[in-house]
Each structure stands twice: as structure tokens, then as C-alpha cells.
Design an enzyme around this catalytic site. Sequence first.
Site, PDB file in Angstrom:
ATOM      1  N   GLY A 210       0.816  -1.209   0.000  1.00 52.43           N
ATOM      2  CA  GLY A 210       0.000   0.000   0.000  1.00 52.43           C
ATOM      3  C   GLY A 210       0.844   1.250   0.000  1.00 52.43           C
ATOM      4  CG  ASN A 211      -0.572   4.585  -1.455  1.00 55.59           C
ATOM      5  OD1 ASN A 211      -1.337   5.317  -0.829  1.00 55.59           O
ATOM      6  ND2 ASN A 211      -0.939   3.933  -2.557  1.00 55.59           N
ATOM      7  NE  ARG A 212       5.335   6.770   4.290  1.00 49.85           N
ATOM      8  CZ  ARG A 212       5.639   6.253   5.475  1.00 49.85           C
ATOM      9  NH1 ARG A 212       4.793   6.378   6.486  1.00 49.85           N
ATOM     10  NH2 ARG A 212       6.783   5.601   5.640  1.00 49.85           N
TER      11      ARG A 212
END
Length: 402
Positions: A210-212
Site C-alpha cells: 500500500g501507500n501513505r
Amino acid sequence: MDKPKVVLGVSGGIAAYKACELLRRLTESGHEVRVVPTDSALHFVGAATWSALSGNPVATEVWDSVHEVPHVRIGQSADLVVVAPATADLLAKAAHGLADDLLTNTLLTARCPVVFAPAMHTEMWEHPATQENVATLRRRGAVVIEPAVGRLTGVDTGKGRLPEPGEIFEVCRRVLARSTEERRQDLAGRHVVVSAGGTREPLDPVRFLGNRSSGKQGYALARAAVARGARVTLVSANSELSDPAGADVVRVGTAVQLREAVVKAAADADAVVMAAAVADFRPAKYAEGKIKKRDGQEPEPIVLVRNPDVLAEISADRARPGQIIVGFAAETDDVLANGRAKLARKGCDLLVVNEVGEHKTFGSEANEAVVLAADGTETPVPYGPKEILADTVWDLVAGRLG
């Protein structure tokens, strides 16, 4: 400076009690609020409550304090009129110009922005008569917020629930901020699609890549578009933010799911803004069971494959003539150079370029960016609240939509 004057109209629906929270937010943020309920609304919340919370007298009839001509003066002096909840009956009266009580008289005399927050059962909202009334009000410049989906009166569930008071307040705040005549409803009659959040690509039943991204910028774009009169579809990837009032929210998880939702929603859209952080890659193989850590053994390498390039796809194959496509570029170095290369590669009309990192942009309430255009122009947006960047993007989109 004088406090902005807001008229809070309340019609006779079970959701009338939620308007107390909206009233509190309006008064605590420095607005002078006059509550104008219908007779039916007083069956749910009494006049004493409205008067105590607003600090102003409450009336429902044109004959109350007749020497002050309230049926004319209240609407004339208002900076904003918001009706929450707005029942099917109230929407019908407003659309047809009926004036049988103080609230409907106020709506006829108001020359300020008007916001309706409908609440009713799904069948009533979907009825052709209600939809025609809503279309009429929107055509005249009113902001009619799309109802939320959820639990209704009794055991019923569906579209027709009053949006959360905090989200209605955000719409009101944005409408007031854009209340000059020339800028009021420049997206009225338009359908826009916004993607927000960050996609997640499953590795096994408990892990993902995933990412932030928090989704805050995309949600700011959705709220700003609602306040400017647009019909908004928000494709939300794994965000925990409250649904923006007035937006139809489509929830997705992966990049493939996001592509499907965006392509479907874009079929009749005037503009698509791809603010979501979409994963470029996903694991080539999904482990049906949890990947175990084994003593003395290194884990197998994770093989990645490309995800579909949604921005490039919808830019190259536009669903309708004149459709405006906006992309986002999150860069960590050579920000503008990489942004210009991405704009050329993707083929979109506008590209919002910003620098990101562990403590930059992601999850923050503020942003700083440069909006690059395919015609070579550049629009810098200094560091500030994300809603400022959102309005800058819609200014540029509205100008290109004509």
C-alpha cells in the site's frame, strides 16, 4: 465585521433532530443563525430548543411579528439559506414557488445562495416527481445535496438519509466562501468524478502492498465540487474519512477495482480528477494462506506485475467530447521535471505536481503544488489548506469546460 447571516430552514422529517448539531456548528463558527422551522418540524424539535440554541426568536407563520414583515426581511437579509432536512414536500413547494408558510416565503425572497439537504425514504427520493423538482432547483442555481445511503426510519436502509451535520456544515462553509455572483455555481449541471485514497494490493490474507495516502486531498476536491453545484462521484480507495455530503461514494480496494469504478463513472462525466494514489504494481501471485516466517530460510522474492494505467487509459480514450482529465503526480525529487515528463506521457489536460514524503503531503491538512497544463501554462499553489488547492483545480477545470 458583521457576522454572516444564515437562515436554517427545518422541514418536518425525523432527521430534524440532526439540524441541532448543524445549528451548533454554524453558531460556534461565528455565524448569526435564524431558525425557520415548518409547523411539521416542531413535532420533532420544539421552538424553545431552536430559540435557545440560536439565540434568536423562532416563528413559522407570516403573521408572527407582522410589523417586521418577516416573510420578506428574513430572506432579503440572509447571506445563506440552508434547509436541513428538506423533505419531498418542501422540495416540491420550493420548485413550484409555493409560499404557504414563513420558510417557503423566505425561500422566494432570498437572493443569496440556497442549499437543500434532502432526507426521505428511498422511494420518495427516486420518484420522478422528486427528481424533476431537484433538477428544477439545481437549474435555478440552488445546491441540492445528494442524500446519504444508510439506515432510514424503522428497519429500512437505502439512499435518502440526511448527510452528517458536520459534512453539511462544510458544504455551507464552502458555498459562503464562494458567494460572489460570478463564481457561485460554475459547475452546476456538471458531473465530475474524483478518485481519492490509496489502493492496496493483497499479498496474502493479512498483508498488502500500500501507500501513505489518506484521501484528504481527494475528499477536499469532492467537497469543493459539491459546493460549486456539481454532481459528484467519489471513488474512494481505503479511506477512513467521513463521506462528503452530496457525493455518491463508491468504495474500492485495489487498482483493478478502482479502474473499473472510474471507467464506469466517467462514461457521462464532464471531468475526471485522479487524486488517488494508485499502485503501479501488484504481486503476481496471491498466497491463499498467510506467508510464514521459517527458521533458517529466507522468504521467497515477491514478483510484481504492472497494474493498469488508469490515467493514461481515460486520457487516451475519452468517454465524451470535451471531457477534462486531471492527474496527480507525487514526486520525491526533480519534481517539476518529472511532472512535465509525466504530463506528456499520460496525455491528460492538467497535472497536479507535488513533493511527497513521510512528513510531506500524505495525511496532512495542507498541501503545496504546481498545476501543469497541456498548453504549457503553470499555476503554482502556495502551501496552505488542501481546499485551496481543490478550488484552484476546479477553477482551471471550469475555465476549460466553458
